[in-house]
Design an enzyme around this catalytic site. Structure first.
Site, short mmCIF file in Angstrom:
data_model
loop_
_atom_site.label_atom_id
_atom_site.label_comp_id
_atom_site.label_asym_id
_atom_site.label_seq_id
_atom_site.Cartn_x
_atom_site.Cartn_y
_atom_site.Cartn_z
N ASN A 9 34.70 4.68 79.89
CA ASN A 9 34.88 5.77 80.64
C ASN A 9 36.35 5.96 81.15
O ASN A 9 36.91 5.06 81.90
CB ASN A 9 33.90 5.59 81.71
CG ASN A 9 34.07 6.54 82.94
OD1 ASN A 9 34.97 7.49 82.77
ND2 ASN A 9 33.52 6.46 84.09
N TRP A 10 37.18 6.77 80.68
CA TRP A 10 38.50 6.95 81.18
C TRP A 10 38.88 7.41 82.68
O TRP A 10 40.03 7.07 83.02
CB TRP A 10 39.33 7.61 80.25
CG TRP A 10 39.77 7.08 78.95
CD1 TRP A 10 39.42 5.50 78.42
CD2 TRP A 10 40.12 7.57 77.60
NE1 TRP A 10 39.82 5.40 77.04
CE2 TRP A 10 40.28 6.61 76.62
CE3 TRP A 10 40.68 8.98 77.24
CZ2 TRP A 10 40.88 6.88 75.42
CZ3 TRP A 10 41.25 9.34 76.32
CH2 TRP A 10 41.37 8.12 75.03
N LYS A 11 37.87 7.65 83.28
CA LYS A 11 37.87 8.16 84.62
C LYS A 11 39.09 9.27 84.62
O LYS A 11 39.30 10.04 83.75
CB LYS A 11 38.04 7.20 85.50
CG LYS A 11 36.78 6.27 85.34
CD LYS A 11 36.74 5.09 86.48
CE LYS A 11 35.43 4.37 86.08
NZ LYS A 11 35.12 3.39 87.08
N HIS A 95 27.50 9.07 87.77
CA HIS A 95 28.31 7.86 87.97
C HIS A 95 28.35 7.77 89.50
O HIS A 95 28.41 8.48 90.24
CB HIS A 95 29.69 8.17 87.31
CG HIS A 95 30.52 6.83 87.12
ND1 HIS A 95 31.28 6.41 88.33
CD2 HIS A 95 30.70 5.87 86.45
CE1 HIS A 95 31.65 5.32 88.10
NE2 HIS A 95 31.51 5.14 87.01
N GLU A 97 30.92 7.12 91.40
CA GLU A 97 31.93 7.70 92.04
C GLU A 97 31.77 9.30 92.10
O GLU A 97 32.00 9.67 93.11
CB GLU A 97 33.14 7.62 90.95
CG GLU A 97 33.67 6.29 91.21
CD GLU A 97 34.45 5.58 89.80
OE1 GLU A 97 35.01 6.38 88.95
OE2 GLU A 97 34.74 4.27 89.89
N GLU A 167 25.17 0.08 86.74
CA GLU A 167 26.41 -0.42 87.24
C GLU A 167 26.39 -0.61 88.67
O GLU A 167 26.36 0.32 89.57
CB GLU A 167 27.34 1.00 87.32
CG GLU A 167 27.52 1.49 85.79
CD GLU A 167 28.81 1.95 85.50
OE1 GLU A 167 29.68 1.50 84.48
OE2 GLU A 167 29.23 2.98 86.36
N GLY A 173 35.54 -1.83 88.72
CA GLY A 173 36.93 -1.71 89.10
C GLY A 173 37.29 -3.04 90.11
O GLY A 173 38.59 -2.85 90.65
N SER A 213 33.63 -4.10 85.61
CA SER A 213 34.43 -4.98 85.32
C SER A 213 34.25 -5.84 83.98
O SER A 213 34.28 -7.02 83.80
CB SER A 213 34.57 -5.99 86.22
OG SER A 213 35.10 -5.40 87.54
N GLY A 234 35.26 0.96 82.17
CA GLY A 234 36.24 1.76 82.70
C GLY A 234 37.70 0.94 82.26
O GLY A 234 38.05 1.20 81.13
N GLY A 235 38.29 0.32 83.22
CA GLY A 235 39.54 -0.25 82.94
C GLY A 235 39.91 -0.91 81.64
O GLY A 235 40.90 -0.49 80.91
#
Ligand SMILES: O=C[C@H](O)COP(=O)(O)O
Length: 253
Positions: A9-11, A95, A97, A167, A173, A213, A234-235
Site C-alpha cells: 500500500n503505497w499510500k 483502511h 487512515e 491492522e 508506520g 510495520s 506500507g513503508g
C-alpha cells in the site's frame, strides 16, 4: 491450503515516474500467481499507467479506496466501474487512515465491499483496534464488530474471495509490530467470527493478512503463523528490493 497474498500500500508516496520505474523493475521478478498473489495498491493517479506496465506480469494493481456509487456528483471520488474499466483488480476498503481522516464508517465500508463485488474487484477489507482499545482488553470485540459490519449481506462465496487485513492501528508506520503470536491470535478471532457468521468451510478459505510495520526481517515469522496468510505493507513496499524480499517470503511460505 490458502494461497499467500502480499499487497503493498503505497499510500500518498511516489511520483508517476518513480511508480512506473518501480513496476518495470519488479514485474519480471514477481513470483508466479499459481504460488502467491502479489499486489501494489497505488495512488489513483498512477493506476492506468501501472496496469499497462504490469500487464505481462503476475503483479496485480489495486486502488487504495473508492466510492460505492457507480457514478454521480461526488467531486474527487472514483467509482468501482471506473477502476474495473481500466483493469484494476483489487481495492483496499476501510483502511484505518480512511476511517480516521475521511469519515469512513463500518456502514460505508459495507457498501463499498458490496460495490466492489458487483464490479468484479477484490476487496481488501481492513480492520484493527486502537492502542486504547487494546489496553482496555477490547481488541477481540472491536475486530469482531468491524468484521460483522463489513461482511453484512455478503454470500459465503463472496467472503471466500475477499481478503481481510488485520491492522492494529498502533502498529501502522510506527515500527512497532504486533508479536507474531498476538497477530495470529487476533487473525484467529477473525476466522472464528467468520465461521460463526458463515461456516467452517468459508472461514477456512478466507485469506487474512497482517499489516503494521511488516518488513523483510519479520515477515517470515508472521507468515509462519496458522491464521496469517499474507501481509498488507506500507513503508517496506516502497523500495523495489524490500518489496521483492517480501514476495520471496510469500513464495516460500
Ligand atoms: O496498509 C498498510 C499499513 O497501513 C501498514 O503500514 P506500514 O507497513 O508502513 O506500517
Amino acid at each position: 491450503m490458502r494461497k499467500p497474498i502480499i499487497a503493498g500500500n503505497w499510500k500518498m508516496y511516489k511520483t508517476a515516474s518513480e511508480a512506473k520505474q518501480f513496476v518495470e523493475q519488479v514485474s519480471g521478478l514477481v513470483p508466479d500467481a499459481s504460488k502467491m498473489d502479489s499486489v501494489i495498491c497505488a495512488p489513483s493517479l498512477f493506476l492506468p499507467q501501472l496496469v499497462v506496465s504490469a500487464e505481462n506480469s503476475p503483479l496485480r494493481i489495486g486502488a487504495q479506496t473508492m466510492h460505492e456509487a457507480v457514478e454521480g456528483a461526488f467531486t474527487g471520488e472514483i467509482s468501482p466501474v471506473q477502476l474495473a474499466d481500466i483493469g484494476v483488480d483489487y481495492v483496499i476498503i476501510g483502511h484505518s487512515e480512511r476511517r480516521q481522516y475521511f469519515n469512513e464508517t463500518d456502514d460505508s465500508v459495507n457498501k463499498k465491499v458490496h460495490a466492489a463485488f458487483e464490479h468484479g474487484l477484490t476487496p481488501i477489507v481492513c480492520v484493527g483496534e486502537t492502542l486504547a482499545q487494546r489496553q482496555d482488553g477490547n481488541t477481540g470485540s472491536v475486530v469482531e464488530k468491524q468484521v460483522a459490519h463489513a461482511l453484512n449481506g455478503l454470500s459465503g462465496q463472496q467472503v471466500e474471495k475477499l481478503v481481510l487485513a488485520y491492522e492494529p492501528i498502533w502498529a501502522i508506520g510506527t515500527g512497532k509490530t504486533a508479536t507474531a503470536e498476538d497477530a495470529n491470535e487476533v487473525c484467529g478471532i477473525i476466522r472464528g467470527k467468520v465461521a460463526d457468521l458463515y461456516s467452517e468451510q468459508t472461514a477456512d478459505q478466507l485469506r487474512i493478512q497482517y499489516g503494521g510495520s511488516v518488513k523483510p526481517s519479520n515477515i517470515e515469522e508472521l507468515l509462519g503463523m496458522q491464521h496469517i496468510d499474507g501481509a498488507l505493507v506500507g513503508g517496506a513496499s516502497l523500495e523495489a528490493e524490500s518489496f521483492l524480499q517480501l514476495l520471496e517470503a510469500g513464495n516460500d511460505a
